[in-house]
Scaffold this active site. Structure first.
Site, mmCIF file in Angstrom:
data_model
loop_
_atom_site.group_PDB
_atom_site.id
_atom_site.type_symbol
_atom_site.label_atom_id
_atom_site.label_comp_id
_atom_site.label_asym_id
_atom_site.label_seq_id
_atom_site.Cartn_x
_atom_site.Cartn_y
_atom_site.Cartn_z
ATOM 1 N N LYS A 243 0.855 -1.189 0.000
ATOM 2 C CA LYS A 243 0.000 0.000 0.000
ATOM 3 C C LYS A 243 0.886 1.232 0.000
ATOM 4 C CE LYS A 243 -3.861 2.091 2.576
ATOM 5 N NZ LYS A 243 -4.790 1.924 3.721
ATOM 6 N N SER B 82 -9.699 2.237 2.765
ATOM 7 C CA SER B 82 -8.768 2.965 1.914
ATOM 8 C C SER B 82 -7.780 2.040 1.192
ATOM 9 C CB SER B 82 -7.992 3.985 2.755
ATOM 10 O OG SER B 82 -7.176 3.322 3.724
ATOM 11 N N SER C 24 -10.239 -0.211 6.962
ATOM 12 C CA SER C 24 -9.617 -0.063 5.642
ATOM 13 C C SER C 24 -8.898 -1.299 5.118
ATOM 14 C CB SER C 24 -8.649 1.122 5.644
ATOM 15 O OG SER C 24 -9.359 2.328 5.718
#
Length: 492
Positions: free
Chosen positions: A79, A154, A178
């Protein structure tokens, strides 16, 4: 071999160790898939092909020399919130579009030490603020199950990359769901560990008392392999807890589902907005666990109505504090031709931050301001303690707590939900972060539109092994985690 992307982490590890294929061949295979498919999915912000192939060659040498570890040579996607030395780290924001990190986050460094090969950095909601991965300076990521829908957020880029078979597993972060919500939307397994279990050093902060890194993959077994790398105390992170970690892979069969007491909060299944298909699939998965020997126990979680207002005071307040460092002076985006220092601050921040980030900074700054601090922030922290105590009381009579991961399946891209509608979509996940508990999402079927549905299991502190074990055994008895999106199948 054309089907390397279909192999589990264990199969990849065994194949590399047995010289059935090399890390270079495996890495090239994934890079070709990214080149072929990702223009439609848009999961990657940066593909590090050159570095990945150099890493792969080094791991192949280590395997030949007999110095390899279990995961040596296996590719991974990070990420884009984890700092990566010499590689752009953006947090999905224009503010950091030009930021090349001078160091590795602990999670990344541990991955390198374990021999993992970094394919690149994947998209996310800006500074992890959002539930759709549309709040990114780099545009929206698509859900591999239906490209007109969001992958969640996210950690949407992480979820989409794994679901499209563009990485075997990925790192994610979870501040209010998330990891679990995008795992639910994309038909994956995703674990949010106990707060303090995984180092936050080098993980760009959103809300420091809530943020936690964790693994995202197809199965609990795959997640266990990555947890063995990610977990552990880190002296560089003052919130990292000095506590022995488990061998998560070895413990996959360590918890017996037979006799496991699963708490069913009656409030969670009567939430307005809970989709009928989601409710049905979750209830079917619980029935399956009951058939496997689990005992379903109805419980009361009395603080449910306080989850959303409490979270959306504390998280923006911490974001307001954390994001003040992005001022256009030291690093990151800098407004052109400022007339004075105040103009530099104002324009750098208003031009560098997106709408959602600015909105949360404003809410947080207001909640922390003189005259409102006690009325809002301090009160929210007191309610947070009550939410934690509510869970601890429930764990006196049950081993784990079950809930949907999200009240609906994936939204359409551009649905333009109101902030309140979007925030209410976090109802099942945010309390776990407020209490600092571990929780896992497991895929349990599909809705009428063939979009994935997820079951969330919440554990007591430090029970990651138990959660992985329960989901692993459920996945031995079902095949939802083996289902693949059409875009992955078509491009096999």
């Amino acid at each position: 071999m054309t089907d390397l992307h279909r192999l589990s982490i264990r199969e990849l590890s065994e194949g590399l160790a047995g010289a059935k294929f090399s890390s270079r061949e495996l890495t090239e295979h994934y890079l070709k898939r990214i080149e072929k498919i990702d223009a439609q999915v848009k999961s990657y912000v940066t593909v590090t092909a050159e570095q990945a192939l150099a890493q792969a060659d080094a791991t192949d040498a280590a395997i030949k020399a007999g110095t390899a570890s279990v995961l040596t040579g296996v590719p991974i996607a990070h990420k884009d919130i984890f700092c990566t030395q010499g590689i752009k780290t953006t947090a999905g924001s224009k503010m950091l579009d030009n930021f090349i990190s001078p160091y590795d986050a602990t999670v990344v460094a541990k991955g390198k030490a374990a021999g993992l090969v970094t394919l690149g950095k994947v998209n996310m909601d800006e500074f992890a603020m959002g539930s759709t991965s549309e709040n990114s300076y780099y545009g929206a990521t698509a859900n591999p199950w239906n490209l007109s829908h969001v992958p969640g957020g996210s950690s949407g880029g992480s979820a989409a990359a794994v679901a499209a078979d563009l990485a075997p597993f990925a790192t994610g972060t979870d501040t209010g769901g998330s990891i679990r919500q995008p795992a639910s939307f994309c038909g994956l397994t995703g674990l949010k560990p106990t707060y303090g279990r995984v180092s936050r050093f080098g993980m760009i902060a959103y809300a420091s008392s809530l943020d936690q890194g964790g693994p995202m993959a197809r199965s609990a077994e795959d997640c266990a392999y990555l947890m063995n790398v990610m977990a552990g105390h880190d002296a560089k992170d003052s919130t990292s807890v000095e506590k022995d970690i488990d061998n998560y892979v070895a413990n996959l069969n360590g918890t017996s589902v037979k006799g496991l007491r699963i708490g069913i909060p009656k409030q969670y299944f009567n939430v307005a907005g809970l989709d009928a298909d989601v409710k049905a699939r979750v209830e079917e998965s619980l029935k399956k666990l009951e058939e496997m020997g689990a005992i379903l126990v109805e419980i009361d979680l009395t603080m449910t109505d306080a989850y959303v207002p409490t979270y959306y005071l504390i998280a923006p307040a911490e974001a307001s504090s954390n994001l003040q460092r992005f001022d256009g002076v030291r690093y990151g985006y800098r407004a052109e031709n400022p007339v004075d220092l105040m103009d530099l601050y104002k324009r750098s921040r208003s031009e560098g931050f997106g709408k959602e980030v600015q909105q949360r900074i404003l809410i947080g700054t207001y909640a922390l301001s003189a005259g409102y601090y006690d009325a809002y922030y301090v009160k929210a922290q007191k309610v947070r303690r009550l939410i934690q105590q509510d869970f601890l009381k429930a764990f006196e009579s049950v081993d784990v707590i079950a809930a949907p991961a999200a009240p609906t399946t994936a939204y359409k891209i551009g649905a333009n939900l109101s902030p309140v509608e979007m925030y209410l979509g976090d109802i099942y996940t945010i309390a776990v972060n407020l209490a600092g508990l571990p929780a896992i999402n497991a895929p349990v079927g599909f809705d009428k539109d063939n979009l994935p549905v997820g079951l969330q299991l919440i554990g007591n502190y430090w029970s990651e092994s138990q959660l992985l074990s329960v989901v692993h055994q459920y996945q031995q008895a079902t095949d939802w985690h083996t289902k693949r999106a059409a875009i992955a199948e078509e491009n096999a």
